[in-house]
Design a protein around this motif. Structure first.
Motif, short mmCIF file in Angstrom:
data_model
loop_
_atom_site.label_atom_id
_atom_site.label_comp_id
_atom_site.label_asym_id
_atom_site.label_seq_id
_atom_site.Cartn_x
_atom_site.Cartn_y
_atom_site.Cartn_z
N VAL A 144 0.84 -1.21 0.00
CA VAL A 144 0.00 0.00 0.00
C VAL A 144 0.87 1.25 0.00
O VAL A 144 0.57 2.23 -0.70
CB VAL A 144 -0.95 -0.02 1.22
CG1 VAL A 144 -1.58 1.35 1.43
CG2 VAL A 144 -2.03 -1.08 1.05
N MET A 145 1.95 1.22 0.77
CA MET A 145 2.85 2.38 0.83
C MET A 145 3.57 2.59 -0.51
O MET A 145 3.86 3.72 -0.89
CB MET A 145 3.85 2.19 1.97
CG MET A 145 3.21 2.24 3.34
SD MET A 145 4.31 1.75 4.69
CE MET A 145 5.30 3.24 4.84
N ALA A 146 3.86 1.50 -1.22
CA ALA A 146 4.45 1.62 -2.56
C ALA A 146 3.46 2.27 -3.52
O ALA A 146 3.82 3.13 -4.34
CB ALA A 146 4.88 0.25 -3.07
N TYR A 147 2.19 1.86 -3.41
CA TYR A 147 1.14 2.47 -4.25
C TYR A 147 0.99 3.95 -3.93
O TYR A 147 0.82 4.79 -4.84
CB TYR A 147 -0.18 1.75 -4.03
CG TYR A 147 -1.35 2.40 -4.73
CD1 TYR A 147 -1.47 2.34 -6.12
CD2 TYR A 147 -2.32 3.08 -4.01
CE1 TYR A 147 -2.54 2.95 -6.77
CE2 TYR A 147 -3.40 3.68 -4.65
CZ TYR A 147 -3.50 3.61 -6.03
OH TYR A 147 -4.56 4.22 -6.67
N ASP A 148 1.07 4.29 -2.63
CA ASP A 148 0.98 5.70 -2.22
C ASP A 148 2.10 6.53 -2.85
O ASP A 148 1.87 7.64 -3.34
CB ASP A 148 1.06 5.79 -0.70
CG ASP A 148 1.17 7.21 -0.20
OD1 ASP A 148 0.17 7.94 -0.26
OD2 ASP A 148 2.27 7.59 0.25
N ARG A 149 3.32 6.00 -2.86
CA ARG A 149 4.45 6.71 -3.47
C ARG A 149 4.28 6.80 -5.00
O ARG A 149 4.67 7.79 -5.62
CB ARG A 149 5.76 6.02 -3.14
CG ARG A 149 6.17 6.08 -1.67
CD ARG A 149 6.38 7.52 -1.19
NE ARG A 149 5.12 8.15 -0.79
CZ ARG A 149 4.88 9.44 -0.82
NH1 ARG A 149 5.81 10.27 -1.26
NH2 ARG A 149 3.73 9.94 -0.43
N PHE A 150 3.71 5.76 -5.59
CA PHE A 150 3.44 5.76 -7.04
C PHE A 150 2.48 6.89 -7.40
O PHE A 150 2.72 7.66 -8.35
CB PHE A 150 2.86 4.41 -7.45
CG PHE A 150 2.10 4.43 -8.74
CD1 PHE A 150 2.75 4.58 -9.96
CD2 PHE A 150 0.70 4.30 -8.73
CE1 PHE A 150 2.04 4.61 -11.15
CE2 PHE A 150 -0.01 4.33 -9.91
CZ PHE A 150 0.64 4.48 -11.13
#
Length: 317
Positions: free
Chosen positions: A117-123
């Motif tokens: 989820v945090m990777a998606y947030d950074r994306f």
């Protein structure tokens, strides 16, 4: 003695790291120190995020949730190990073992989902900055935390049911410092085909798919950063996800190391030692990685330290 089938297993033995009693005080002190650092470090991070209005953003919301899960993740295994060392007992009850396994799988799954989820947030932040607050609105952020909880609970419940249906032998020694799912299945006397299939399917689905999502997010992030003309802009964009990338690399590399070591022959003790990396060391390092590489967190923590320094003379007076 030949292994026999038991229908009413009451307890298991957690062998831990060493049979030598002279090493037990050192192991106790080491793990107690790491556990306390993990708990206080992650609690401090949660306090910093909740108390500073500047940190009330999706990225820090997910970070606070990750810190909470890390505390729970470590608390599932380490306190029981410390109690066993202190009491010089290796016993864990059947119910306690199943409970420990259930919560371990639950929080391990949550760790993986939250990192995704945090990777998606950074994306979204780097590739769609103008629509970031629209896409990552409070409702979406809540769902991105709630759905991982539901999926992890269901997965952990399924894995536990698969173990409940197994019969165990008279050899009930677990060559680990906690009740690990794979070790539990290996101890069973009954047919373990279905349990193994469920375990491997869950590992691929709930481990591999999130990892593929992280890789996809970062491939888009790298492409977006390469399109930025200024070096300062590239550095600023990369710095927003450097901490997360460090944590993801540490977590997945240590998990991979555990399963590679467990595949080697006569690797029970080495697998237990390798497991320390992702069960204890990674949750302990996460607050340091995020606080040392993040100016907003450092600013809030420095403000806390100044407030404490000002209050200390008043308390003494």
């Amino acid at each position: 003695m030949e292994p026999g089938n038991l229908t009413g297993v009451s307890e298991f033995l957690l062998l831990g790291f060493s049979e030598g009693p002279e090493l037990q005080p050192f192991i106790f002190g080491l793990f107690l120190s790491m556990y306390l650092i993990t708990v206080f470090g992650n609690l401090l991070l949660i306090l910093a995020v909740s108390s500073d209005s500047h940190l009330h953003t999706p990225m820090y919301f997910f970070l606070a949730n990750l810190s909470f899960v890390d505390i729970c993740f470590t608390s599932t295994t380490v306190p029981k190990m410390l109690i066993n060392i202190q009491t010089q007992s290796k016993v864990i009850t059947y119910e306690g073992c199943l409970s420990q396994m259930y919560f371990f799988i639950l929080f391990a799954g949550l760790d993986i989902f939250l990192l995704t989820v945090m990777a998606y947030d950074r994306f979204v932040a780097i590739c769609h900055p103008l629509h970031y607050l629209v896409i990552m609105n409070p409702r979406v952020c809540g769902l991105l935390v709630l759905v991982p909880w539901i999926m992890s609970i269901l997965n952990s419940l399924l894995e536990s049911i698969m173990v409940l249906r197994l019969s165990f032998c008279t050899v009930l020694e677990i060559p680990h410092f906690f009740c690990e799912l794979n070790q539990m299945i290996q101890l069973a006397c009954s047919d373990t085909f279905l349990s193994n299939m469920v375990m491997y399917f869950a590992a691929v689905l709930l481990g591999g798919v999130p990892f593929a999502g992280i890789l996809y997010s970062y491939s888009k992030i790298v492409s977006s950063i390469r399109g930025i003309s200024s070096a300062q802009g590239k550095y600023k964009a990369f710095s927003t996800c450097a901490s997360h990338l460090s944590v993801v690399s540490l977590f997945y590399c240590t998990v991979l190391g555990v399963y590679l070591s467990s595949a080697a022959p006569q690797s029970s003790n080495s697998s237990a030692v390798a497991s320390v990396m992702y069960t204890v060391v990674t949750p302990m390092l996460n607050p340091f990685i995020y606080s040392l590489r993040n100016r907003d967190i450092k600013r809030t923590l420095m403000r806390f330290s100044r407030m404490s320094a000002l209050k200390w003379p008043t308390v003494l007076g």
